[in-house]
Design an enzyme around this catalytic site. Sequence first.
Site, PDB file in Angstrom:
ATOM      1  N   GLY A  17     -89.696 -51.584  -4.993  1.00 20.54           N
ATOM      2  CA  GLY A  17     -88.621 -51.721  -6.629  1.00 20.54           C
ATOM      3  C   GLY A  17     -87.765 -51.319  -6.822  1.00 20.54           C
ATOM      4  N   ALA A  38     -84.452 -52.155  -6.958  1.00 13.43           N
ATOM      5  CA  ALA A  38     -83.293 -53.406  -7.013  1.00 13.43           C
ATOM      6  C   ALA A  38     -82.456 -54.158  -5.620  1.00 13.43           C
ATOM      7  CB  ALA A  38     -82.693 -53.139  -7.864  1.00 13.43           C
ATOM      8  N   GLY A  39     -81.452 -52.740  -5.373  1.00 11.13           N
ATOM      9  CA  GLY A  39     -80.979 -53.424  -4.194  1.00 11.13           C
ATOM     10  C   GLY A  39     -81.026 -54.015  -3.432  1.00 11.13           C
ATOM     11  N   ASP A  92     -90.000 -51.556   6.028  1.00  9.69           N
ATOM     12  CA  ASP A  92     -90.149 -49.898   6.211  1.00  9.69           C
ATOM     13  C   ASP A  92     -88.783 -49.407   7.084  1.00  9.69           C
ATOM     14  OD1 ASP A  92     -91.467 -47.584   5.256  1.00  9.69           O
ATOM     15  OD2 ASP A  92     -91.743 -47.532   7.394  1.00  9.69           O
ATOM     16  N   SER A  93     -88.132 -48.722   6.851  1.00  9.45           N
ATOM     17  CA  SER A  93     -87.232 -48.444   7.723  1.00  9.45           C
ATOM     18  C   SER A  93     -86.697 -46.858   7.513  1.00  9.45           C
ATOM     19  CB  SER A  93     -85.665 -49.600   6.989  1.00  9.45           C
ATOM     20  OG  SER A  93     -85.725 -48.778   5.614  1.00  9.45           O
ATOM     21  N   PHE A 104     -75.132 -45.530   2.138  1.00  7.96           N
ATOM     22  CA  PHE A 104     -75.957 -44.299   0.957  1.00  7.96           C
ATOM     23  C   PHE A 104     -76.802 -43.947   1.784  1.00  7.96           C
ATOM     24  CE2 PHE A 104     -77.951 -48.403   1.260  1.00  7.96           C
ATOM     25  CZ  PHE A 104     -79.386 -48.126   1.705  1.00  7.96           C
ATOM     26  N   HIS A 127     -78.983 -52.743  11.086  1.00 10.32           N
ATOM     27  CA  HIS A 127     -80.843 -52.530  11.533  1.00 10.32           C
ATOM     28  C   HIS A 127     -81.878 -53.692  10.122  1.00 10.32           C
ATOM     29  CE1 HIS A 127     -80.471 -49.489   8.539  1.00 10.32           C
ATOM     30  NE2 HIS A 127     -81.850 -49.356   8.125  1.00 10.32           N
TER      31      HIS A 127
END
EC number: 3.6.1.66
Length: 199
Positions: free
Chosen positions: A13, A15-16, A73-74, A157, A185
């Site tokens: 979900g 947006a970026g 997934d990070s 961020f 990454h």
Amino acid sequence: MSEKPEKIVLASGNAGKLKEFGNLFEPYGITVLPQSEFSIPECPEPYSTFVENALAKARHAAGHSGLPALADDSGICAAALNGAPGIHSARYAGSNPKSDTANNLKLAAELAGKADKSCCYVCVLVFVRHKDDPRPIIAEGVWHGQWNGVPAGENGFGYDPYFYLPGHGKTAAELDSEVKNRESHRAQALAELLRKLAL
């Protein structure tokens, strides 16, 4: 990939991320749709590895939408903490509410007495053609750095202000976007995904 899909659902979900993946696939004539367009409920992430959680999210989105799906997934892994925060990176200091500041303070406190400050960002991308795809396409990117006790930079961020890159003499939050989009990454995982998709 033998048959190019016209549409892919992104199991996120964010947006970026939607914009980033949308821009990536646009030149190939593929539209990336948010899972919100299909009212897909949030997928549980019960696993202890990035790849298992990304695969679960991709299958979940494909099953609910009937379209091929892409999930990621990070997180950040500190060597001195046996890979923590790892899959818990986004909610390391708790999830009510999620807070980059709280996460950074917790990790900084845990690494304060450790000699080994090495850490890495990890991103795993999983693409499935359908929910039961026996051959999911998996791509991984790893960005190596050091934990910096003092935050620096505004262009980022999460843990970016503390993620120091000795080769650049800067934190990830001090790098300009062009460098970040080439070396991060996520950039590494995206490049590998495109190679494997053979679009």
